[in-house]
Design a protein around this motif. Structure first.
Motif, PDB file in Angstrom:
ATOM      1  N   ILE A   1       0.831  -1.202   0.000  1.00  0.00           N
ATOM      2  CA  ILE A   1       0.000   0.000   0.000  1.00  0.00           C
ATOM      3  C   ILE A   1       0.867   1.254   0.000  1.00  0.00           C
ATOM      4  N   ASP A   2       0.642   2.116  -0.991  1.00  0.00           N
ATOM      5  CA  ASP A   2       1.294   3.426  -1.030  1.00  0.00           C
ATOM      6  C   ASP A   2       0.276   4.435  -0.507  1.00  0.00           C
ATOM      7  N   TYR A   3       0.354   4.705   0.783  1.00  0.00           N
ATOM      8  CA  TYR A   3      -0.621   5.586   1.439  1.00  0.00           C
ATOM      9  C   TYR A   3      -0.204   7.028   1.162  1.00  0.00           C
ATOM     10  N   LEU A   4      -0.642   7.535   0.022  1.00  0.00           N
ATOM     11  CA  LEU A   4      -0.208   8.849  -0.444  1.00  0.00           C
ATOM     12  C   LEU A   4      -0.595   9.956   0.535  1.00  0.00           C
ATOM     13  N   GLY A   5       0.322  10.875   0.728  1.00  0.00           N
ATOM     14  CA  GLY A   5       0.018  12.079   1.499  1.00  0.00           C
ATOM     15  C   GLY A   5      -0.730  13.050   0.599  1.00  0.00           C
ATOM     16  N   ASP A   6      -2.044  12.878   0.497  1.00  0.00           N
ATOM     17  CA  ASP A   6      -2.823  13.688  -0.442  1.00  0.00           C
ATOM     18  C   ASP A   6      -3.960  14.428   0.249  1.00  0.00           C
ATOM     19  N   TRP A   7      -3.768  14.722   1.549  1.00  0.00           N
ATOM     20  CA  TRP A   7      -4.803  15.418   2.309  1.00  0.00           C
ATOM     21  C   TRP A   7      -4.130  16.207   3.418  1.00  0.00           C
ATOM     22  N   GLY A   8      -4.783  17.237   3.896  1.00  0.00           N
ATOM     23  CA  GLY A   8      -4.221  17.986   5.021  1.00  0.00           C
ATOM     24  C   GLY A   8      -4.041  19.458   4.691  1.00  0.00           C
ATOM     25  N   THR A   9      -3.702  20.218   5.724  1.00  0.00           N
ATOM     26  CA  THR A   9      -3.622  21.676   5.581  1.00  0.00           C
ATOM     27  C   THR A   9      -2.551  22.116   4.586  1.00  0.00           C
ATOM     28  N   GLN A  10      -1.515  21.267   4.365  1.00  0.00           N
ATOM     29  CA  GLN A  10      -0.472  21.684   3.416  1.00  0.00           C
ATOM     30  C   GLN A  10      -1.016  21.852   2.006  1.00  0.00           C
ATOM     31  N   PHE A  11      -2.074  21.089   1.678  1.00  0.00           N
ATOM     32  CA  PHE A  11      -2.659  21.229   0.340  1.00  0.00           C
ATOM     33  C   PHE A  11      -3.496  22.494   0.242  1.00  0.00           C
ATOM     34  N   GLY A  12      -4.053  22.904   1.364  1.00  0.00           N
ATOM     35  CA  GLY A  12      -4.703  24.206   1.397  1.00  0.00           C
ATOM     36  C   GLY A  12      -3.693  25.306   1.127  1.00  0.00           C
ATOM     37  N   LYS A  13      -2.519  25.183   1.738  1.00  0.00           N
ATOM     38  CA  LYS A  13      -1.450  26.171   1.501  1.00  0.00           C
ATOM     39  C   LYS A  13      -1.040  26.197   0.035  1.00  0.00           C
TER      40      LYS A  13
ATOM     41  N   PHE B   1       2.777  -1.386  -6.422  1.00  0.00           N
ATOM     42  CA  PHE B   1       1.819  -1.341  -5.313  1.00  0.00           C
ATOM     43  C   PHE B   1       0.479  -1.947  -5.708  1.00  0.00           C
ATOM     44  N   ASP B   2      -0.222  -2.461  -4.699  1.00  0.00           N
ATOM     45  CA  ASP B   2      -1.568  -2.991  -4.899  1.00  0.00           C
ATOM     46  C   ASP B   2      -2.624  -1.917  -4.668  1.00  0.00           C
ATOM     47  N   SER B   3      -2.251  -0.863  -3.924  1.00  0.00           N
ATOM     48  CA  SER B   3      -3.217   0.190  -3.614  1.00  0.00           C
ATOM     49  C   SER B   3      -2.503   1.531  -3.485  1.00  0.00           C
ATOM     50  N   PHE B   4      -3.143   2.577  -4.037  1.00  0.00           N
ATOM     51  CA  PHE B   4      -2.658   3.946  -3.868  1.00  0.00           C
ATOM     52  C   PHE B   4      -3.654   4.772  -3.039  1.00  0.00           C
ATOM     53  N   HIS B   5      -4.513   4.076  -2.282  1.00  0.00           N
ATOM     54  CA  HIS B   5      -5.452   4.804  -1.420  1.00  0.00           C
ATOM     55  C   HIS B   5      -4.662   5.582  -0.370  1.00  0.00           C
ATOM     56  N   GLY B   6      -4.834   6.896  -0.379  1.00  0.00           N
ATOM     57  CA  GLY B   6      -4.113   7.734   0.569  1.00  0.00           C
ATOM     58  C   GLY B   6      -5.028   8.353   1.607  1.00  0.00           C
ATOM     59  N   GLU B   7      -4.544   9.462   2.184  1.00  0.00           N
ATOM     60  CA  GLU B   7      -5.301  10.104   3.258  1.00  0.00           C
ATOM     61  C   GLU B   7      -6.660  10.596   2.787  1.00  0.00           C
ATOM     62  N   ALA B   8      -6.742  11.035   1.541  1.00  0.00           N
ATOM     63  CA  ALA B   8      -8.018  11.554   1.032  1.00  0.00           C
ATOM     64  C   ALA B   8      -9.087  10.459   1.022  1.00  0.00           C
TER      65      ALA B   8
END
Length: 562
Positions: free
Chosen positions: A155-167, A250-257
């Protein structure tokens, strides 16, 4: 047969009251070869048998069946076992040649599912050298566990959510240009991100704008979602280029989003169990009884946090994969965070909370300097891999200008050198990376192991890759014993690496086997025509097979020629 098992079987007759596992735990390898191949201490028996350890050792030796050993002798409080080298060596070679792909594997996993969460880069940022550690430690652990008969879900748990994306959205709206992003997506987005962080000290409204954009994203704003999807898509394309170079899939790219859409369940469960407590307008879980800082579940402004999403992720993965283990390959600085996550799951009443394991690792520095995306001083992993391939190509051209496929070999050697350098270190230790130390054909390097294996293949080619059917493998000769002993350790090496989630155990094994083989090659006339020639060539074949397997467990390819 496993040589250690021969010792355990011999001891069982003398100590029937002890279990096989207890005996195996006591059997050890002497540091000095003069003291035999295995030793069994008798100190621990003195209390129950009311005799001196040496006397106990003497009595036990008389009960042991010594048929499979050259000799079994008493040395003070130890019983030293000297294996029948010709017989054991022949059995080792026979086992490797009969099934090289499965040699060394054991059924530790019984087809149990293991999820491994690793790599996990943040979208809109380049994969830096810092990502190499999580990516390759996780990949190697996956390969090692598969060798031990686990079914691995990567699993590649992408960092694709959070306040940094708002920035990032705020920065793009202030200074962004679509054409610039299309020309060089990751670096352009990174420049926006660095700029807004750098200028936020003088312009606190930038930070507020970032919070506002993230709130829009959480509440389904169309423009925020358009930008998020675009940033994610162009990031994944760039990440895939690096993963292809490293042969990581990877089998999954489901991340924080993905997890952010599933947070209602854990929040409701926490409420139902009265675990949420108010603290300064925010909601926390009290973990005082675990001596842990209370994790923040819902902020005072109503937004969620990392741990809220990780709770949702943990519930989803258990339900989806029915795992027996759930591994998180994340830096050592997050140790307390994963203790909090497990403690909250335990408080929620989930019996499988202890299946979650944090596989920690030390930081990577580059030329002695720490890397930071926020400050803009990152070293691109893709650039380093390309530089390493270039350096390998130069050395290969010097050493073997007539090599048929130099570009392919340069990629195997250059990329393999970077990966091996990382994995040869205990994962818990920090690593400093200097390219000039990595792509060397001597010393404790990947190319050194690859070259030893290529040398073995060269010897076999000279004899037109002989067949070993009906060969008397016991004729290999006593000079081969150090290599044979090393070959016999492969299974226990993989098992230790699997139990400790530590690829460095396999990397160090590969270095030791390559060194023993090179010494054997230097002092033995392998191709001399005598009755032991084919047995010696069988040894060379076995070394080539096991080195290839060991490197494969690390995610390093083994060229036949260099």
């Amino acid at each position: 047969m496993d040589e250690k098992q021969q010792v355990v079987d011999a001891l069982k007759l003398a100590l029937p009251e002890m279990t096989e596992d207890d005996l195996a735990d006591k059997v050890e390898r002497p540091k000095d070869n003069k003291n035999g191949d295995y030793a069994f201490p008798t100190f621990f028996l003195a209390k129950t048998l009311h005799k001196a350890p040496q006397a106990i050792a003497q009595e036990l030796v008389e009960k042991i069946d010594q048929a499979n050993f050259e000799k079994v002798v008493v040395a003070g409080p130890y019983i030293n076992f000297y294996l029948n080298k010709a017989k054991v060596g022949a059995e080792i070679l026979k086992a490797i040649l009969a099934d090289p792909e499965n040699y060394g594997s054991k059924d530790l996993g019984h087809y149990g599912n293991v999820t491994i969460d690793y790599s996990s880069p943040n979208i809109a940022k380049p994969m830096s050298m810092g990502h190499l550690r999580s990516t390759m430690i996780g990949e190697s652990i996956g390969r090692i566990l598969e060798k031990e008969n686990y079914r691995v879900v990567r699993i590649d748990y992408l960092g694709d959510w959070g306040t940094q994306f708002g920035k990032l959205m705020a920065a793009y709206k202030m200074w962004g240009n679509e054409e610039d992003v299309k020309k060089d997506p990751i670096n352009t987005l990174l420049n926006y991100y660095v700029r807004i962080n750098t200028e936020a000290d003088e312009h606190p409204e930038y930070t507020e704008a970032g919070r506002d954009w993230f709130a829009k994203l959480e509440h389904g704003d169309k423009e925020a979602w358009r930008l998020w999807k675009w940033f994610r898509e162009i990031s994944l394309e760039r990440f895939q280029r690096v993963y292809d170079m490293l042969d990581v899939h990877f089998d999954s790219f489901h991340g924080e989003a993905f997890s952010a859409q599933k947070m209602e369940e854990p929040i409701q469960l926490l409420r139902d169990k009265n675990l949420l407590k108010l603290s300064r307008g925010a909601q926390i879980v009290d973990l005082d009884k675990y001596n842990l800082v209370p994790p923040l579940i819902i902020k005072s402004n109503g937004t969620t946090t990392y741990i809220t999403r990780d709770l949702a992720t943990a519930l989803f993965r258990k339900r989806m994969y029915g795992h027996v283990k759930s591994l998180y390959v994340v830096g050592a600085e997050q140790e307390n965070y994963y203790k909090q996550l497990k403690a909250v799951l335990k408080e929620m009443g989930f019996s499988w909370w202890d299946q979650l394991e944090h596989i920690s690792f030390g930081l990577m520095s580059f030329g002695g300097k720490k890397m930071s995306t926020r400050k803009g001083n990152v070293v691109s992993l893709e650039d380093v891999l390309n530089d390493s391939v270039k350096l390998a190509r130069e050395q290969i051209t010097q050493k073997n200008p007539s090599l048929k496929n130099p570009e392919e070999v340069a990629k195997m050697v250059g990329i393999g050198a970077v990966v091996f350098h990382d994995l040869k270190n205990d994962r818990r230790n920090s690593v400093d990376f200097r390219l000039e130390d990595v792509v060397k054909f001597e010393g404790e390097t990947g190319p050194y192991v690859q070259y030893a294996r290529a040398r073995a293949m060269s010897i076999l080619r000279k004899e037109n890759n002989p067949s070993f059917d009906d060969v008397d493998l016991s004729q290999v000769g006593v000079a081969a014993w150090p290599v044979l002993k090393q070959l016999g350790k492969f299974g226990e090496t993989i098992q230790r690496a699997a139990e400790n989630y530590d690829p460095s155990i396999v990397a160090k094994y590969a270095l030791a086997l390559a060194k023993d083989f090179n010494q054997y090659y230097a002092h033995t006339r392998i191709l001399v025509d005598d009755e032991g020639k084919l047995a010696r060539l069988a040894l060379v074949q076995a070394v080539a097979e096991v080195l290839k397997s060991a490197l494969a467990l690390l995610g390093v390819k083994a060229p036949d020629e260099m």
